[in-house]
Motif scaffolding. Sequence first.
Motif, PDB file in Angstrom:
ATOM      1  N   THR A 195       0.826  -1.205   0.000  1.00 38.57           N
ATOM      2  CA  THR A 195       0.000   0.000   0.000  1.00 38.57           C
ATOM      3  C   THR A 195       0.858   1.251   0.000  1.00 38.57           C
ATOM      4  N   SER A 196       1.966   1.230   0.726  1.00 40.99           N
ATOM      5  CA  SER A 196       2.853   2.396   0.754  1.00 40.99           C
ATOM      6  C   SER A 196       3.442   2.679  -0.624  1.00 40.99           C
ATOM      7  N   GLU A 197       3.511   1.658  -1.477  1.00 37.60           N
ATOM      8  CA  GLU A 197       4.046   1.840  -2.831  1.00 37.60           C
ATOM      9  C   GLU A 197       3.157   2.744  -3.682  1.00 37.60           C
ATOM     10  N   ILE A 198       1.883   2.800  -3.344  1.00 41.10           N
ATOM     11  CA  ILE A 198       0.969   3.648  -4.118  1.00 41.10           C
ATOM     12  C   ILE A 198       1.433   5.097  -4.078  1.00 41.10           C
ATOM     13  N   PHE A 199       1.864   5.549  -2.910  1.00 43.83           N
ATOM     14  CA  PHE A 199       2.277   6.938  -2.762  1.00 43.83           C
ATOM     15  C   PHE A 199       3.625   7.190  -3.428  1.00 43.83           C
ATOM     16  N   GLN A 200       4.483   6.160  -3.453  1.00 41.53           N
ATOM     17  CA  GLN A 200       5.757   6.289  -4.160  1.00 41.53           C
ATOM     18  C   GLN A 200       5.525   6.366  -5.663  1.00 41.53           C
ATOM     19  N   ALA A 201       4.552   5.590  -6.142  1.00 43.00           N
ATOM     20  CA  ALA A 201       4.306   5.502  -7.582  1.00 43.00           C
ATOM     21  C   ALA A 201       3.349   6.572  -8.099  1.00 43.00           C
ATOM     22  N   LEU A 202       2.719   7.315  -7.199  1.00 47.90           N
ATOM     23  CA  LEU A 202       1.670   8.254  -7.598  1.00 47.90           C
ATOM     24  C   LEU A 202       2.092   9.253  -8.680  1.00 47.90           C
ATOM     25  N   PRO A 203       3.246   9.907  -8.591  1.00 50.77           N
ATOM     26  CA  PRO A 203       3.628  10.856  -9.653  1.00 50.77           C
ATOM     27  C   PRO A 203       3.708  10.207 -11.037  1.00 50.77           C
ATOM     28  N   TYR A 204       4.149   8.955 -11.097  1.00 48.52           N
ATOM     29  CA  TYR A 204       4.320   8.263 -12.372  1.00 48.52           C
ATOM     30  C   TYR A 204       2.993   7.675 -12.868  1.00 48.52           C
ATOM     31  N   LEU A 205       2.114   7.354 -11.922  1.00 51.48           N
ATOM     32  CA  LEU A 205       0.767   6.930 -12.311  1.00 51.48           C
ATOM     33  C   LEU A 205       0.017   8.087 -12.961  1.00 51.48           C
ATOM     34  N   LYS A 206       0.236   9.295 -12.449  1.00 51.75           N
ATOM     35  CA  LYS A 206      -0.415  10.472 -13.042  1.00 51.75           C
ATOM     36  C   LYS A 206       0.041  10.686 -14.484  1.00 51.75           C
ATOM     37  N   LYS A 207       1.328  10.461 -14.726  1.00 50.91           N
ATOM     38  CA  LYS A 207       1.851  10.624 -16.097  1.00 50.91           C
ATOM     39  C   LYS A 207       1.306   9.546 -17.020  1.00 50.91           C
ATOM     40  N   ALA A 208       1.108   8.347 -16.485  1.00 49.15           N
ATOM     41  CA  ALA A 208       0.645   7.232 -17.306  1.00 49.15           C
ATOM     42  C   ALA A 208      -0.852   7.298 -17.589  1.00 49.15           C
ATOM     43  N   TYR A 209      -1.636   7.807 -16.629  1.00 46.97           N
ATOM     44  CA  TYR A 209      -3.096   7.736 -16.766  1.00 46.97           C
ATOM     45  C   TYR A 209      -3.768   9.101 -16.937  1.00 46.97           C
ATOM     46  N   GLY A 210      -3.077  10.177 -16.678  1.00 42.58           N
ATOM     47  CA  GLY A 210      -3.635  11.509 -16.922  1.00 42.58           C
ATOM     48  C   GLY A 210      -4.954  11.739 -16.225  1.00 42.58           C
ATOM     49  N   ASP A 211      -5.984  12.063 -17.006  1.00 48.70           N
ATOM     50  CA  ASP A 211      -7.300  12.394 -16.460  1.00 48.70           C
ATOM     51  C   ASP A 211      -7.966  11.221 -15.753  1.00 48.70           C
ATOM     52  N   SER A 212      -7.519  10.016 -16.012  1.00 46.62           N
ATOM     53  CA  SER A 212      -8.102   8.841 -15.357  1.00 46.62           C
ATOM     54  C   SER A 212      -7.809   8.804 -13.864  1.00 46.62           C
ATOM     55  N   MET A 213      -6.874   9.641 -13.420  1.00 47.48           N
ATOM     56  CA  MET A 213      -6.522   9.682 -12.002  1.00 47.48           C
ATOM     57  C   MET A 213      -7.456  10.581 -11.184  1.00 47.48           C
ATOM     58  N   HIS A 214      -8.510  11.086 -11.805  1.00 40.26           N
ATOM     59  CA  HIS A 214      -9.397  12.016 -11.110  1.00 40.26           C
ATOM     60  C   HIS A 214     -10.529  11.318 -10.354  1.00 40.26           C
ATOM     61  N   LYS A 215     -10.790  10.054 -10.657  1.00 32.71           N
ATOM     62  CA  LYS A 215     -11.874   9.328  -9.996  1.00 32.71           C
ATOM     63  C   LYS A 215     -11.388   7.913  -9.714  1.00 32.71           C
ATOM     64  N   ILE A 216     -10.925   7.690  -8.483  1.00 29.96           N
ATOM     65  CA  ILE A 216     -10.196   6.466  -8.144  1.00 29.96           C
ATOM     66  C   ILE A 216     -10.911   5.678  -7.051  1.00 29.96           C
ATOM     67  N   LEU A 217     -10.884   4.360  -7.196  1.00 30.13           N
ATOM     68  CA  LEU A 217     -11.322   3.455  -6.145  1.00 30.13           C
ATOM     69  C   LEU A 217     -10.115   2.651  -5.682  1.00 30.13           C
ATOM     70  N   HIS A 218      -9.833   2.686  -4.392  1.00 31.37           N
ATOM     71  CA  HIS A 218      -8.774   1.836  -3.837  1.00 31.37           C
ATOM     72  C   HIS A 218      -9.410   0.655  -3.128  1.00 31.37           C
ATOM     73  N   VAL A 219      -8.855  -0.537  -3.349  1.00 34.91           N
ATOM     74  CA  VAL A 219      -9.333  -1.760  -2.711  1.00 34.91           C
ATOM     75  C   VAL A 219      -8.174  -2.385  -1.948  1.00 34.91           C
ATOM     76  N   GLY A 220      -8.345  -2.566  -0.648  1.00 38.44           N
ATOM     77  CA  GLY A 220      -7.303  -3.196   0.136  1.00 38.44           C
ATOM     78  C   GLY A 220      -7.283  -2.705   1.565  1.00 38.44           C
ATOM     79  N   PRO A 221      -6.515  -3.371   2.426  1.00 36.72           N
ATOM     80  CA  PRO A 221      -6.397  -2.924   3.820  1.00 36.72           C
ATOM     81  C   PRO A 221      -5.754  -1.549   3.906  1.00 36.72           C
ATOM     82  N   ASP A 222      -6.040  -0.850   4.977  1.00 34.79           N
ATOM     83  CA  ASP A 222      -5.553   0.517   5.181  1.00 34.79           C
ATOM     84  C   ASP A 222      -6.082   1.476   4.126  1.00 34.79           C
ATOM     85  N   THR A 223      -7.263   1.170   3.589  1.00 30.15           N
ATOM     86  CA  THR A 223      -7.808   2.024   2.532  1.00 30.15           C
ATOM     87  C   THR A 223      -8.183   3.413   3.043  1.00 30.15           C
TER      88      THR A 223
END
Length: 275
Positions: free
Chosen positions: A88-116
């Motif tokens: 789960t902590s990796e999400i925050f590390q990867a967030l800047p690069y996820l934004k570059k990969a998905y662009g506008d798709s990062m505006h409406k997100i569902l997270h599934v998992g513990p510590d959500t």
Amino acid sequence: MLILLICRPIKTTTMSRRPTGLSRRLGDGASIPFMGSLHPKSRPSPFLSIGLVVVGAFLIIGYLYSSSGGNSYDKATLTRLEGGGSCTSEIFQALPYLKKAYGDSMHKILHVGPDTCAVVSNLLKEEDTEAWGVEPYDLDDSDASCKSLVRRGTVRVADIKFSLPYRSKSFSLVIVSDALDYLSPKYLNKTLPELARVSSDGFIIFSGYPGQSKFKGAELAKFGRPAKLRSASWWIRFFVQSRIEENEEAVKKFELGAATKYQPACQIFHLKSFL
């Protein structure tokens, strides 16, 4: 001879029974703090009144701060996640690069998992980002901020082995972490199609590497079984069998953006939603 007889009034005294209960056993309350305030004939000290007002004010301020979300999920929370071997902590590390990969798709997100609750709280701090969460396990030890998210319906507790409580394509992107590693192939066959169904632009899986230490002894109490960490080749075969396609465009953009700047500690799979 006149004899004056001076008669003094006779004072009659009555024996009053004092209670022999708790107040007498404790020396009429002298040894208990604030016990005097329980007796209506006693006059409370002005210092005591002022003290009570000050303490009450601090309690009210603390409650309002915690209920409003405050700053509950900060660096301390992320440090705890990282220390537990969490993907789960990796999400925050990867967030800047996820934004570059998905662009506008990062505006409406569902997270599934513990510590959500931690994930959703931090995603909501991002500009122009809406976020929701599904917690697959119990929230008995959750704090006020997490309970507030649950009351508002932003976070739901749901068994991901069954249908997710959302309509098809409710979210542009679904991110799942630290949840699929605890499911057998039998339930993965049901859960992966659900992740694809509720997303419109794809879903991302954060999974541990084989041999990676995750949660150790505490995992059995919360998850009911130890994590089964699978290799990349195992996952790829499973995706092919389930007819789930890799999102090659997102993979290229993500890897190009990360390059030498970011080395994931967990496996990251970019997958397409069902058409």
